[in-house]
Design a protein around this motif. Sequence first.
Motif, PDB file in Angstrom:
ATOM      1  N   PHE A 130      -4.233  11.905 -12.364  1.00 47.56           N
ATOM      2  CA  PHE A 130      -5.075  10.596 -12.272  1.00 47.56           C
ATOM      3  C   PHE A 130      -4.467   9.565 -13.511  1.00 47.56           C
ATOM      4  CE2 PHE A 130      -8.441  10.011 -15.494  1.00 47.56           C
ATOM      5  CZ  PHE A 130      -8.278  11.308 -16.382  1.00 47.56           C
ATOM      6  N   LYS A 131      -5.137   8.341 -13.447  1.00 46.93           N
ATOM      7  CA  LYS A 131      -4.629   7.098 -14.119  1.00 46.93           C
ATOM      8  C   LYS A 131      -5.771   6.433 -14.682  1.00 46.93           C
ATOM      9  CE  LYS A 131      -0.522   6.740 -11.537  1.00 46.93           C
ATOM     10  NZ  LYS A 131       0.583   5.637 -10.964  1.00 46.93           N
ATOM     11  N   PHE A 132      -6.037   6.281 -15.919  1.00 48.95           N
ATOM     12  CA  PHE A 132      -6.944   5.306 -16.412  1.00 48.95           C
ATOM     13  C   PHE A 132      -6.108   3.902 -16.342  1.00 48.95           C
ATOM     14  CE2 PHE A 132      -8.250   8.906 -18.956  1.00 48.95           C
ATOM     15  CZ  PHE A 132      -9.765   8.967 -18.635  1.00 48.95           C
ATOM     16  N   VAL A 171      -4.899   5.584  -1.249  1.00 48.90           N
ATOM     17  CA  VAL A 171      -4.160   4.599  -1.062  1.00 48.90           C
ATOM     18  C   VAL A 171      -4.302   3.316  -1.577  1.00 48.90           C
ATOM     19  CG1 VAL A 171      -3.599   2.780   1.063  1.00 48.90           C
ATOM     20  CG2 VAL A 171      -4.073   5.091   1.423  1.00 48.90           C
ATOM     21  N   HIS A 172      -3.552   2.715  -2.225  1.00 52.80           N
ATOM     22  CA  HIS A 172      -3.668   1.618  -3.322  1.00 52.80           C
ATOM     23  C   HIS A 172      -2.348   0.853  -3.449  1.00 52.80           C
ATOM     24  CE1 HIS A 172      -1.138   4.678  -5.698  1.00 52.80           C
ATOM     25  NE2 HIS A 172      -0.840   3.553  -6.618  1.00 52.80           N
ATOM     26  N   LYS A 173      -2.540  -0.702  -4.102  1.00 50.29           N
ATOM     27  CA  LYS A 173      -1.478  -1.468  -4.148  1.00 50.29           C
ATOM     28  C   LYS A 173      -1.894  -2.218  -5.476  1.00 50.29           C
ATOM     29  CE  LYS A 173      -2.824  -4.890  -1.082  1.00 50.29           C
ATOM     30  NZ  LYS A 173      -2.386  -5.957   0.094  1.00 50.29           N
ATOM     31  N   TYR A 183       0.667  -1.253   0.212  1.00 49.25           N
ATOM     32  CA  TYR A 183       0.115   0.037  -0.104  1.00 49.25           C
ATOM     33  C   TYR A 183       0.859   1.186  -0.037  1.00 49.25           C
ATOM     34  CZ  TYR A 183      -4.462  -2.348   0.943  1.00 49.25           C
ATOM     35  OH  TYR A 183      -5.707  -3.362   0.758  1.00 49.25           O
ATOM     36  N   HIS A 184       0.362   2.235  -0.701  1.00 46.95           N
ATOM     37  CA  HIS A 184       1.215   3.543  -0.962  1.00 46.95           C
ATOM     38  C   HIS A 184       0.100   4.702  -1.626  1.00 46.95           C
ATOM     39  CE1 HIS A 184       1.563   1.661  -4.911  1.00 46.95           C
ATOM     40  NE2 HIS A 184       1.741   2.840  -5.473  1.00 46.95           N
ATOM     41  N   ARG A 185       0.779   5.728  -1.351  1.00 49.73           N
ATOM     42  CA  ARG A 185      -0.037   6.778  -2.365  1.00 49.73           C
ATOM     43  C   ARG A 185       0.879   7.499  -3.387  1.00 49.73           C
ATOM     44  NH1 ARG A 185      -3.143  11.173   0.512  1.00 49.73           N
ATOM     45  NH2 ARG A 185      -0.985  11.822   1.490  1.00 49.73           N
ATOM     46  N   ASP A 186       0.371   7.712  -4.510  1.00 48.42           N
ATOM     47  CA  ASP A 186       1.352   8.427  -5.478  1.00 48.42           C
ATOM     48  C   ASP A 186       1.264  10.116  -5.242  1.00 48.42           C
ATOM     49  OD1 ASP A 186       1.925   6.005  -6.420  1.00 48.42           O
ATOM     50  OD2 ASP A 186       0.536   5.934  -8.053  1.00 48.42           O
ATOM     51  N   VAL A 187       2.495  10.845  -5.255  1.00 46.67           N
ATOM     52  CA  VAL A 187       2.288  12.039  -5.414  1.00 46.67           C
ATOM     53  C   VAL A 187       2.941  12.474  -6.926  1.00 46.67           C
ATOM     54  CG1 VAL A 187       2.908  14.298  -4.451  1.00 46.67           C
ATOM     55  CG2 VAL A 187       2.408  12.341  -3.006  1.00 46.67           C
TER      56      VAL A 187
END
Length: 311
Positions: free
Chosen positions: A200-202, A272-274, A190-194
């Motif tokens: 954003f991403k498709f 938060v995603h992974k 798990y992490h967050r992108d800055v």
Amino acid sequence: MSRLSNVLNSLGTQPGYTLMRGVARFDTVRSVVAGTRGMLQRSRQRQLLAQCEQHRAESCFADLDRAAFVRQLRDEGIAYGLKLPPDVVAEIRAWADQQVCFADREPNLGFRLADRGAAEAELGKPILLAQYFNAATDCPAIARLVADPVLQWVAARYLCSVPTFVGANLWWTFPVQAMAADRARHAHVYHRDVDDFRFFKFFFYLTDVAAGEGAHVCVVATHHEPPRLKAGDPWNIRRYTDEEIATAYSPQRVHEICGDAGTGFAENTLCVHKGSTPRHEPRLLLQLQFALFDYGAMHDRRAPQTLARLV
Ligand SMILES: O=C(O)CCC(=O)C(=O)O
Ligand SMILES: [Fe+2]
């Protein structure tokens, strides 16, 4: 100390990106920069929206309820409901079958999909991830998606600006007993992108992804609500353990996103995603990222002469 030397190092190699990451972790800074750019670009953004509207019928997603999709992306940090036509999936799969992909995203570790076993033997470890380079330029189906009028419309509305396409990423994750270091390196933690002040991403699955088979996992609506488990967490950029996320959020907010080949969604990966490691079936994923500014950090372009085969 090593963190400081990392920062100094990247200030030298990628100053814009490093400075952005220093300040874009603060909500107010993100809003001010994104709002200002939006104001400056209002008329160009309107023109782009009108053009997208004119060409809507040419989109792979002509029937999408675009306004609802953007609203969901804003509120929840993730929006569902995209589906690639089967012929587009087939075209990208056929391209991927023929091209060389690169273990660990390293330009000198190329192999063809059919030679994965030999590549692992040569490398002396299981390959968790292999990425293609130059996907948006070399694969016509991906180039068409980048320019798709509905995707462009969503990007322009969500970013409130003329969107900047900052990179395609097409990669396999394989069902292997991966080393912990590889799982961390390839975002299976798990992490967050800055990645910018607004971005954003498709995501599009190009293989069927069932539960436990390498699904992308997102904790819904955490783009405005980072975990607060340690001092400094609201602005710290760090990895989180599964246990920390289970403590911080209700299980209903943790979405393991499954779907057939062609399934697509958009995510502000400040949430938060992974990624997760598949148990039996490899996963092929296409990601298209849109942002305000291009720091050159996200794209997959590599000069052909710098690419080399492992096997
Ligand atoms: O492999 C995945 O699903 C996660 C990738 C990721 O962290 C990202 O695209 O930002
Ligand atoms: Fe990520």
